[in-house]
Design a protein around this motif. Structure first.
Motif, short mmCIF file in Angstrom:
data_model
loop_
_atom_site.label_atom_id
_atom_site.label_comp_id
_atom_site.label_asym_id
_atom_site.label_seq_id
_atom_site.Cartn_x
_atom_site.Cartn_y
_atom_site.Cartn_z
N ARG A 242 0.70 -1.20 0.02
CA ARG A 242 0.04 0.03 -0.11
C ARG A 242 0.85 1.34 0.01
O ARG A 242 0.31 2.39 -0.30
CB ARG A 242 -0.97 0.04 1.23
N ALA A 243 2.02 1.05 0.11
CA ALA A 243 3.05 2.29 0.35
C ALA A 243 3.44 2.75 -1.27
O ALA A 243 4.19 3.60 -1.43
CB ALA A 243 4.14 2.01 0.95
N ILE A 244 3.06 1.79 -2.26
CA ILE A 244 3.65 2.00 -3.53
C ILE A 244 2.65 3.32 -4.20
O ILE A 244 1.48 3.34 -4.11
CB ILE A 244 3.10 0.69 -4.64
N THR A 245 3.67 4.24 -4.70
CA THR A 245 3.35 5.45 -5.13
C THR A 245 3.33 5.40 -6.76
O THR A 245 3.91 4.36 -7.37
CB THR A 245 4.08 6.80 -4.78
N PRO A 246 2.78 6.13 -7.77
CA PRO A 246 3.15 5.95 -9.07
C PRO A 246 4.50 6.46 -9.51
O PRO A 246 4.97 5.71 -10.12
CB PRO A 246 2.08 7.36 -9.42
N GLU A 247 5.13 7.17 -8.54
CA GLU A 247 6.78 7.19 -8.71
C GLU A 247 7.39 5.94 -8.49
O GLU A 247 8.42 5.53 -9.11
CB GLU A 247 7.17 8.48 -7.95
N ILE A 248 7.07 5.30 -7.19
CA ILE A 248 7.73 4.21 -6.78
C ILE A 248 7.32 3.16 -7.92
O ILE A 248 8.41 2.15 -8.49
CB ILE A 248 7.36 3.68 -5.68
N ALA A 249 6.21 3.09 -8.39
CA ALA A 249 5.63 1.95 -9.47
C ALA A 249 6.54 2.15 -10.68
O ALA A 249 7.05 1.31 -11.41
CB ALA A 249 4.16 2.15 -9.67
N LYS A 250 6.56 3.22 -11.08
CA LYS A 250 7.40 3.54 -12.44
C LYS A 250 8.91 3.20 -12.39
O LYS A 250 9.25 2.77 -13.37
CB LYS A 250 7.56 5.39 -12.62
N ALA A 251 9.67 3.40 -11.02
CA ALA A 251 10.73 3.12 -11.12
C ALA A 251 11.10 1.65 -10.86
O ALA A 251 11.95 0.87 -11.37
CB ALA A 251 11.60 3.99 -9.68
N GLY A 252 10.05 0.98 -10.28
CA GLY A 252 10.11 -0.45 -10.14
C GLY A 252 9.81 -1.11 -11.60
O GLY A 252 10.48 -2.26 -11.85
N GLU A 253 9.11 -0.64 -12.15
CA GLU A 253 8.79 -1.08 -13.53
C GLU A 253 9.93 -1.10 -14.31
O GLU A 253 10.57 -2.02 -15.23
CB GLU A 253 7.69 -0.38 -14.25
N ALA A 254 10.83 0.04 -14.28
CA ALA A 254 12.03 0.15 -15.05
C ALA A 254 13.02 -0.86 -14.51
O ALA A 254 13.94 -1.52 -15.36
CB ALA A 254 12.46 1.62 -14.82
N GLN A 255 13.17 -1.30 -13.07
CA GLN A 255 14.05 -2.19 -12.74
C GLN A 255 13.51 -3.42 -13.30
O GLN A 255 14.56 -4.46 -13.42
CB GLN A 255 14.07 -2.11 -11.22
N LEU A 256 12.43 -3.85 -13.21
CA LEU A 256 11.99 -5.15 -13.59
C LEU A 256 12.11 -5.58 -15.21
O LEU A 256 12.43 -6.50 -15.47
CB LEU A 256 10.37 -5.15 -13.20
N TRP A 257 11.75 -4.38 -15.93
CA TRP A 257 12.30 -4.63 -17.35
C TRP A 257 13.85 -4.73 -17.45
O TRP A 257 14.24 -5.73 -18.31
CB TRP A 257 11.99 -3.45 -18.24
N LYS A 258 14.61 -4.10 -16.78
CA LYS A 258 16.07 -4.54 -16.76
C LYS A 258 16.34 -5.85 -16.44
O LYS A 258 17.16 -6.61 -17.01
CB LYS A 258 16.93 -3.44 -15.96
N ALA A 259 15.75 -6.21 -15.34
CA ALA A 259 15.82 -7.73 -14.93
C ALA A 259 15.39 -8.78 -16.12
O ALA A 259 16.13 -9.65 -16.27
CB ALA A 259 15.11 -7.98 -13.75
N TYR A 260 14.15 -8.45 -16.57
CA TYR A 260 13.78 -9.19 -17.65
C TYR A 260 14.42 -9.37 -18.99
O TYR A 260 14.82 -10.39 -19.38
CB TYR A 260 12.38 -8.83 -18.08
N ASP A 261 15.11 -8.14 -19.46
CA ASP A 261 16.03 -8.26 -20.45
C ASP A 261 17.20 -8.98 -20.13
O ASP A 261 18.16 -9.36 -21.17
CB ASP A 261 16.30 -6.78 -20.81
N ALA A 262 17.66 -9.25 -18.77
CA ALA A 262 19.06 -9.90 -18.50
C ALA A 262 18.52 -11.41 -18.44
O ALA A 262 19.58 -12.12 -18.36
CB ALA A 262 19.47 -9.30 -17.38
N VAL A 263 17.47 -11.85 -18.46
CA VAL A 263 17.07 -13.49 -18.45
C VAL A 263 17.71 -13.94 -19.91
O VAL A 263 17.31 -13.40 -20.84
CB VAL A 263 15.63 -13.48 -18.07
N ARG A 264 18.38 -15.10 -19.72
CA ARG A 264 18.79 -15.87 -20.62
C ARG A 264 18.11 -17.01 -21.18
O ARG A 264 18.22 -17.74 -22.07
CB ARG A 264 20.26 -16.14 -21.01
N CYS A 265 17.40 -17.65 -20.08
CA CYS A 265 17.11 -19.14 -20.12
C CYS A 265 15.65 -19.11 -21.00
O CYS A 265 14.81 -18.13 -21.10
CB CYS A 265 16.82 -19.74 -19.01
N PRO A 266 15.29 -20.25 -21.58
CA PRO A 266 13.97 -20.32 -22.29
C PRO A 266 13.00 -20.00 -21.34
O PRO A 266 13.15 -20.50 -20.06
CB PRO A 266 14.11 -21.82 -22.64
N THR A 267 11.96 -19.10 -21.76
CA THR A 267 10.85 -18.64 -20.81
C THR A 267 9.50 -19.03 -21.37
O THR A 267 9.29 -18.60 -22.73
CB THR A 267 11.08 -17.09 -20.58
#
Length: 299
Positions: free
Chosen positions: A218-243
């Motif tokens: 419940r502490a997630i703000t739009p700003e926190i959500a935006k920053a979190g999404e950027a980090q998650l896309w960075k993580a996803y782009d680093a995945v190399r195994c079949p998905t």
């Protein structure tokens, strides 16, 4: 070579993990032969627990040692004294500890919603042991409408006079799970509740998770959500195994636009949509299990 498939109930174990406030125990359910070097880890969503995967585990234990953890704050795991510790990086750290205990030679991962994000975080690390990854109705971008919906019930103080009454309530907030028989729904409910006592001393049932998991949510703000999404896309782009990316065709959390983008970047996930289901497929139906099994055991 297939292992004998005669187990009907899992074995409960605990592993001690280090968090910001000290040590805590994480429970995990183990199915199949303990000496099987091939391990499948199945991790649940935000307010769920490891017994969600009973049907999938029974189907897969002829090939795998199946491990279904209760993420800290849920099920048989410890509750944290400081609810601010209920965060994705801490969950990933706990799973690293679990994987060290398992000492798997071959590791596959199935993660529903939050469990998928944990798997994504692990799979993105250098030298990750995850060789195949299933993301069940989740991706780096999470629709704000779904977060708002989940926020209306997660962490609420609730009590019910019976497991059946709890099942009735949980059904009202779980329409996205899709159609289930009464037997299937009761099985999914059993481990979601625990016995307690009402203020008048009567026996009641309450959710089997720490209401404190809602604090950071419940502490997630739009700003926190935006920053979190950027980090998650960075993580996803680093995945190399079949998905494999499963999407409930009516999901309000994983949009079709995000799902399609996930097929074009990072591990270029194989997308499979499940009709008549929203967020999130429960993986108790034979057709859903078959999709997961074919992917995990495929060449």
């Amino acid at each position: 070579m297939p292992f004998a498939n005669s187990q009907t109930e899992p074995r409960l174990h605990h592993v001690q993990c280090l968090g910001a406030s000290g040590l805590h125990r994480m429970a995990y359910w183990e199915w199949g032969a303990a000496d099987n070097p091939r391990v499948l880890v199945c991790v649940h969503g935000l307010s769920r627990q490891g017994r969600d995967f009973d049907k999938l585990a029974r189907t897969m234990l002829d090939q795998y040692r199946v491990i279904c953890p209760d993420v800290v704050g849920r099920g048989q795991s410890d509750f944290l004294a400081d609810p601010s510790g209920y965060q994705l990086p801490a969950y990933v750290a706990d799973m690293v500890t679990l994987l060290a205990r398992l000492d798997a030679r071959q590791l596959h991962w199935v993660g529903t919603s939050m469990g998928g994000l944990i798997g994504m975080g692990l799979a993105s690390l250098a030298n990750s042991p995850i060789e195949r990854l299933v993301l069940n109705d989740v991706g780096p971008a999470i629709a704000p409408e779904a977060l708002a919906r989940i926020g209306t019930y997660v962490g609420a103080a609730l009590q019910w006079p019976s497991v059946e009454a709890a099942a009735d309530y949980l059904l009202t907030i779980s329409q996205g799970f899709g159609p289930h028989s009464r037997e299937q729904w009761l099985e999914l409910t059993q481990a979601m509740v625990k016995p307690a006592k009402a203020t008048d001393g009567a026996a009641v049932w309450e959710p089997h998770y720490d209401p404190g998991i809602a604090v950071p949510f419940r502490a997630i703000t739009p700003e926190i959500a935006k920053a979190g999404e950027a980090q998650l896309w960075k993580a996803y782009d680093a995945v190399r195994c079949p998905t494999l990316l499963l999407r409930g065709a009516e999901s309000d959390l994983l949009t079709i636009e995000t799902a399609r983008e996930m097929t074009c970047r990072g591990p270029r996930a194989e997308l499979h949509e499940l009709p008549g289901v929203g967020h999130a497929p429960t993986l108790v139906h034979d057709d859903q299990i078959a999709v997961v099994r074919d992917f995990l055991l495929g060449s």
